[in-house]
Scaffold this active site. Structure first.
Site, short mmCIF file in Angstrom:
data_model
loop_
_atom_site.label_atom_id
_atom_site.label_comp_id
_atom_site.label_asym_id
_atom_site.label_seq_id
_atom_site.Cartn_x
_atom_site.Cartn_y
_atom_site.Cartn_z
N CYS A 1 0.87 -1.18 0.00
CA CYS A 1 0.00 0.00 0.00
C CYS A 1 0.91 1.23 0.00
O CYS A 1 1.66 1.45 0.95
CB CYS A 1 -0.91 -0.01 1.22
SG CYS A 1 -2.03 1.39 1.21
N CYS B 1 -3.34 6.84 -5.08
CA CYS B 1 -3.02 5.40 -4.98
C CYS B 1 -1.57 5.12 -5.40
O CYS B 1 -1.24 5.16 -6.60
CB CYS B 1 -3.99 4.56 -5.82
SG CYS B 1 -3.86 2.80 -5.45
#
Ligand code: PYC
Length: 318
Positions: free
Chosen positions: A88, A233
């Site tokens: 992530c 992201c």
């Protein structure tokens, strides 16, 4: 009553909750051993930490663990409302800013073990963080998919630490006023591409023109649990860089400013690892802000002690 101490941050609007004490004991072994123990034996902790009533669908949790690779300063397992993330990007930036806030780390490079490989996070003196992500690549170019209610679209399948289906010809307005339609459209696209033989794809990324000065493109990313990424992201930007590199549209070390749906940006660049295979080493830079320090209380007598999961979502196969 169990107590879990946490620090919350957001990276470009996307929240990260770092567990600083009281999380489940996952024992020893490789990071993938510990991930499978988390999933099979302690999954209710995941839900209790990130789901309502203590969290939200967009919350990403980070559990620190001892690295099995001695060259790493730490290991980390990222998780969300329905399961576990291989890597992530926004969460790594949030984690580094959190550890700096605690005084645990200072400026410099920090090697971090994740279930999908080692990443190096650099804390800069101005507080920004660069993440040298896992090797990324485009797996398939311009795959045609027939999507219910939308028709035929084409997209690229790419790896950036998670699997992405990146779509440019979606015909959707990438604006925050259009978020319900974007969620619906991306959900349909994910169903269609998964049914078409790509069940590994857990993120859908729509690409469109940038709005802010200096940015190169805007995206909208639907995450596995049905929430959209408030940030651009990090793993999705890595996947995008791999596609740009493969198409010859961005050179080594050229900067790519990726804007998310809220207008927040990450700056990406890459260098080739294997030009023939199309594998790149992406570096993503962004900032995070600390927003809360707290203690979660888990009382087994509470009927919602272990969180309120979204019952209609499938747990991804990561
Ligand atoms: O920044 O890589 C990322 C990410 C994945 C899911 C949510 N954020």
């Amino acid at each position: 009553m169990q107590r879990i101490t946490i620090i919350d941050s957001h990276t470009g609007g996307e929240p990260t909750r770092v567990v600083t004490a009281g999380g489940p004991d996952l024992g020893s072994g490789s990071i993938t051993d510990r991930l499978s123990r988390f999933r099979s034996k302690c999954d209710r902790f995941r839900s209790a930490i990130v789901n309502e009533p203590r969290g939200s669908d967009s919350m990403v949790g980070a559990l620190l663990c001892e690295p099995s690779d001695p060259s790493c300063a730490m290991g980390v397992l990222f998780f969300n409302n329905v399961g576990y993330l291989g890597m992530c990007g926004h969460g790594t930036i949030g984690l580094i800013v959190t550890l700096a806030h605690l005084g645990t780390i200072g400026p410099g490079d920090h090697r971090i073990e994740t279930p999908v490989g080692i990443v190096t996070a650099t804390l800069h003196r101005d507080g920004s963080v660069s993440v040298a992500n896992v090797p990324s690549y485009r797996f398939l170019r311009s795959v045609p998919v027939e999507v219910a209610g939308i028709g035929q679209i084409h997209g690229d399948v790419a790896w950036g630490g998670n699997w992405f289906f990146l779509v440019e010809n979606h015909g959707q307005l990438l604006d925050r006023t259009n978020i319900p339609n974007l969620i619906d459209g991306c959900g349909r696209i994910r169903q269609a591409i998964c049914r078409q033989g790509h069940p590994e794809i857990d993120h859908v990324e729509l690409i469109g023109p940038a709005r802010s000065v200096g940015a190169h493109s805007r995206n909208f990313v639907l995450c596995p649990g049905g929430a959209f990424d408030r940030s651009p992201c990090g793993t999705g930007t890595s996947a995008k860089l791999a596609c740009l590199a493969a198409d010859g549209l961005l050179g080594e070390n050229e900067l790519w400013v990726q804007e998310g749906i809220l207008g927040s940006t990450f700056t990406g660049r890459y260098r080739w690892l294997d030009r023939a295979k199309g594998t790149i080493a992406p570096i993503i830079t962004g900032t995070a802000s600390i927003i809360a320090e707290g203690t979660l209380l888990l009382d087994d007598r509470d009927p919602f002690c272990w969180g309120i999961p979204l019952l209609n979502q499938e747990i991804p196969a990561t």
